[in-house]
Write an enzyme that holds these catalytic residues in place. Structure first.
Site: not given
Ligand SMILES: O=C(O)[C@H](O)COP(=O)(O)O
Length: 228
Positions: A87, A9, A179, A60
């Site tokens: 995610e 996203h 994600h 998102r």
């Molecule tokens: O979920 C989150 O915070 C981001 O989309 C991905 O976070 P990260 O790159 O810290 O895993």
């Protein structure tokens, strides 16, 4: 031949605020929306014409899918939304500022929580403001309290095999808007990345990643569409 296009996203509001997001539902920023539109224009310019789309149940990723498809003139495409592409759940880190968390727990510990294969963040406290167990989109689903990448793989891969592989076997071009970590799960499998090496894989927002697959779905080398 079958082709799989993966896109993380566009920038989200909590990406901008540098907060752990996971399953919490946040929108894309104006920049993130522009990234999604540009991704659609790039795919169109490169002659990529998805036949079907898959995304998560998080705003998102859904908006990124819709904006990219609209930019391609393919908003009519059948798109499946499924939580299995969500995610990774960030558990008790949800909502926290990443820099503040590193200052409190140390960079090494945050790196382990963010990028290790099988070490999950601490679980979400019951009654937390980030508790999604009563969110109607997860009715009948056991919302996790936290997820490691291994846990995320355990839900993403079966979904890939059951829902996405049949479309690829039919020779279709499949667009997946998801994600950072649910895509790290899929790329780990498709590119045969080891549990140790996966800690080094980062997936940027809004940049289409392409796998050209053989008829038997053996994936070729992945590449960024912007680099071809
Ligand atoms: O979920 C989150 O915070 C981001 O989309 C991905 O976070 P990260 O790159 O810290 O895993």
């Amino acid at each position: 031949m079958p082709q799989l296009i993966l896109i993380r996203h566009g920038q989200s509001q909590w990406n901008l605020e540098n907060r752990f997001t996971g399953w919490w539902d946040v929108d894309v920023t104006e920049k993130g929306a522009a990234e999604a539109w540009a991704a659609g224009e790039l795919m169109k310019a490169k002659g990529i014409a998805p036949d079907v789309g898959f995304t998560s149940v998080q705003t998102r990723a859904i908006k990124t899918m819709n904006l990219a498809l609209e930019a391609m003139g393919r908003l009519w495409l059948p798109v499946t939304k499924d939580w299995h592409l969500n995610e990774r759940h960030y558990g008790g880190l949800t909502g926290l500022d990443k820099a503040e968390t590193a200052a409190k727990h140390g960079d090494d510990q945050v790196k382990i929580w963010r990028r290790s294969f099988d070490v999950p963040p601490p679980p979400l406290d019951p009654g937390s403001p980030w508790d999604l167990s009563h969110d109607p989109r997860y009715a009948g689903i056991a919302v996790p309290a936290t997820e490691s990448l291994k846990d995320t793989i355990a839900r993403v891969l079966p979904y890939y095999e059951s829902a996405i592989v049949p479309e690829l076997k039919a020779g279709k071009t499949v667009l997946v808007s998801a994600h950072g970590n649910s895509l790290r799960a899929l790329v780990k499998h498709l590119s045969g990345i080891s549990d140790a090496d996966i800690t080094g894989l980062e997936i940027p927002t809004g940049q289409p990643i392409v796998y050209d697959l053989a008829a038997d779905l053996t994936p070729g080398e992945r590449y960024y569409l912007s680099e071809r």
